[in-house]
Design an enzyme around this catalytic site. Structure first.
Site, PDB file in Angstrom:
ATOM      1  N   LEU A 149      12.583 -12.822  -0.193  1.00  0.00           N
ATOM      2  CA  LEU A 149      14.001 -12.957  -0.516  1.00  0.00           C
ATOM      3  C   LEU A 149      14.804 -11.687  -0.252  1.00  0.00           C
ATOM      4  O   LEU A 149      15.957 -11.589  -0.669  1.00  0.00           O
ATOM      5  CB  LEU A 149      14.162 -13.383  -1.982  1.00  0.00           C
ATOM      6  CG  LEU A 149      13.502 -14.723  -2.341  1.00  0.00           C
ATOM      7  CD1 LEU A 149      13.731 -15.060  -3.796  1.00  0.00           C
ATOM      8  CD2 LEU A 149      14.025 -15.840  -1.447  1.00  0.00           C
ATOM      9  N   CYS A 150      14.208 -10.713   0.420  1.00  0.00           N
ATOM     10  CA  CYS A 150      14.940  -9.500   0.774  1.00  0.00           C
ATOM     11  C   CYS A 150      15.815  -9.743   2.006  1.00  0.00           C
ATOM     12  O   CYS A 150      15.428 -10.476   2.920  1.00  0.00           O
ATOM     13  CB  CYS A 150      13.966  -8.353   1.071  1.00  0.00           C
ATOM     14  SG  CYS A 150      13.338  -7.531  -0.389  1.00  0.00           S
ATOM     15  N   HIS A 151      16.980  -9.116   2.014  1.00  0.00           N
ATOM     16  CA  HIS A 151      17.863  -9.224   3.172  1.00  0.00           C
ATOM     17  C   HIS A 151      17.370  -8.320   4.303  1.00  0.00           C
ATOM     18  O   HIS A 151      16.736  -7.284   4.059  1.00  0.00           O
ATOM     19  CB  HIS A 151      19.291  -8.824   2.791  1.00  0.00           C
ATOM     20  CG  HIS A 151      19.932  -9.757   1.812  1.00  0.00           C
ATOM     21  ND1 HIS A 151      19.703  -9.663   0.455  1.00  0.00           N
ATOM     22  CD2 HIS A 151      20.783 -10.801   1.987  1.00  0.00           C
ATOM     23  CE1 HIS A 151      20.397 -10.609  -0.167  1.00  0.00           C
ATOM     24  NE2 HIS A 151      21.061 -11.307   0.733  1.00  0.00           N
ATOM     25  N   MET A 187      14.048  -1.789  -2.293  1.00  0.00           N
ATOM     26  CA  MET A 187      12.798  -2.402  -1.846  1.00  0.00           C
ATOM     27  C   MET A 187      12.251  -1.716  -0.596  1.00  0.00           C
ATOM     28  O   MET A 187      11.037  -1.623  -0.405  1.00  0.00           O
ATOM     29  CB  MET A 187      13.010  -3.895  -1.574  1.00  0.00           C
ATOM     30  CG  MET A 187      13.315  -4.714  -2.818  1.00  0.00           C
ATOM     31  SD  MET A 187      12.094  -4.496  -4.131  1.00  0.00           S
ATOM     32  CE  MET A 187      10.591  -4.973  -3.288  1.00  0.00           C
ATOM     33  N   GLU A 188      13.144  -1.246   0.256  1.00  0.00           N
ATOM     34  CA  GLU A 188      12.686  -0.537   1.458  1.00  0.00           C
ATOM     35  C   GLU A 188      11.988   0.766   1.095  1.00  0.00           C
ATOM     36  O   GLU A 188      10.942   1.108   1.675  1.00  0.00           O
ATOM     37  CB  GLU A 188      13.880  -0.264   2.382  1.00  0.00           C
ATOM     38  CG  GLU A 188      14.336  -1.452   3.191  1.00  0.00           C
ATOM     39  CD  GLU A 188      14.996  -2.547   2.359  1.00  0.00           C
ATOM     40  OE1 GLU A 188      15.084  -3.689   2.836  1.00  0.00           O
ATOM     41  OE2 GLU A 188      15.436  -2.259   1.223  1.00  0.00           O
ATOM     42  N   ASP A 202      -7.024   2.646   3.312  1.00  0.00           N
ATOM     43  CA  ASP A 202      -7.729   2.079   4.461  1.00  0.00           C
ATOM     44  C   ASP A 202      -8.471   3.150   5.255  1.00  0.00           C
ATOM     45  O   ASP A 202      -9.604   2.943   5.692  1.00  0.00           O
ATOM     46  CB  ASP A 202      -6.738   1.354   5.368  1.00  0.00           C
ATOM     47  CG  ASP A 202      -7.390   0.848   6.638  1.00  0.00           C
ATOM     48  OD1 ASP A 202      -8.276  -0.033   6.545  1.00  0.00           O
ATOM     49  OD2 ASP A 202      -7.034   1.341   7.728  1.00  0.00           O
TER      50      ASP A 202
END
Length: 258
Positions: A149-151, A187-188, A202
């Site tokens: 739901l992020c733009h 969010m970014e 990793d």
């Protein structure tokens, strides 16, 4: 609550010397309630001020505006949830364009063996910190593809810094994202540090499976309707409440006589 417990233990002659003091104390409690509502998002329990004077603290409930309907998703406080509970993408078309910046951080605890290998650049897969930095930048650019739901935001700047901390044998990661747009870049920034942390895991998992990615969090943001926010400043607010509480109580405690 702290104030209610202390106030209830004081005798009436100590708590309230006159009607003026009573009103002053009630006003002080009201100010504290406003501070708590600002921090926790809801008013303090009515019993906090009720122990002082129930009649003075009774407030009429505010009428609900007629224009507020069940279709108003903001009434629930979760803009990504519709009126019937379904997920939805927020419409930002009516928002104003502003410069927005967000900074996030996280920590990757390596342990002695892996920390020594990373610090001397002896990991089998190569330069751990260098690869993690690029991965974090790439992750920030792919946020809308990872978070449903992020733009899709046109980022103007991405910064990812990694620093070895010999105190707890960890890597401290800080990510920054910026844009000039209608929605924030929190969010970014969070995705940047998370992907960088996963990349470290990793590249080092062959040497140890005990690596921990911890403390993924937003540190600060600027711009937008909600304004500026900083974790450092936000943490200071509870201490302001405690300080105000003690100052308020001191005004009503009897002074000692020499």
């Amino acid at each position: 609550m702290f104030l209610r417990r202390v106030a209830s233990t004081l005798p009436p002659s100590t708590r309230f010397f006159c009607s003026t003091a009573n009103r002053d104390f009630t006003n002080a409690i009201a100010e504290l309630n406003k501070e708590m509502e600002y921090i926790f998002g809801e008013p303090a329990p009515s019993s906090l001020s009720g122990s002082v004077n129930n009649q003075n603290t009774t407030q009429a409930s505010k009428p609900v505006p007629q224009e507020m309907t069940k279709n108003d998703s903001s009434s629930s406080g979760l803009t990504h949830v519709g009126s019937t509970g379904e997920a939805q993408m927020v419409d930002v078309s009516c928002k104003e364009v502003s410069n927005r910046v967000a900074i996030a951080s996280c920590k990757v605890i390596l342990g002695r063996k892996v920390f020594d290998l990373v610090s001397t650049n002896e990991m089998e897969k190569g330069d751990v910190l260098g690869v993690a930095k690029i991965a974090g930048i790439y992750g920030a650019k792919q946020t809308s593809s990872l978070i449903p739901l992020c733009h899709n935001i046109n980022l103007t700047h991405i910064r990812v810094d990694l620093k070895l901390d010999p105190q707890d044998l960890s890597v401290e990661i800080e990510g920054e994202a910026a844009t000039a747009g209608k929605t924030g870049v929190e969010m970014e920034a969070l995705t940047a540090v998370t992907v960088a942390g996963l990349t470290i895991y990793d590249m080092c998992k062959a040497a140890s499976k005990d690596i921990q990615i911890t403390d993924v969090r937003l540190e600060q943001k600027t711009g937008g309707k909600s304004g500026d926010w900083s974790r450092k400043n936000d943490y200071s607010l509870p201490y302001r409440i405690m300080e105000m509480s003690l100052l308020t109580l001191s005004c009503f405690l009897p002074h000692s006589r020499v």
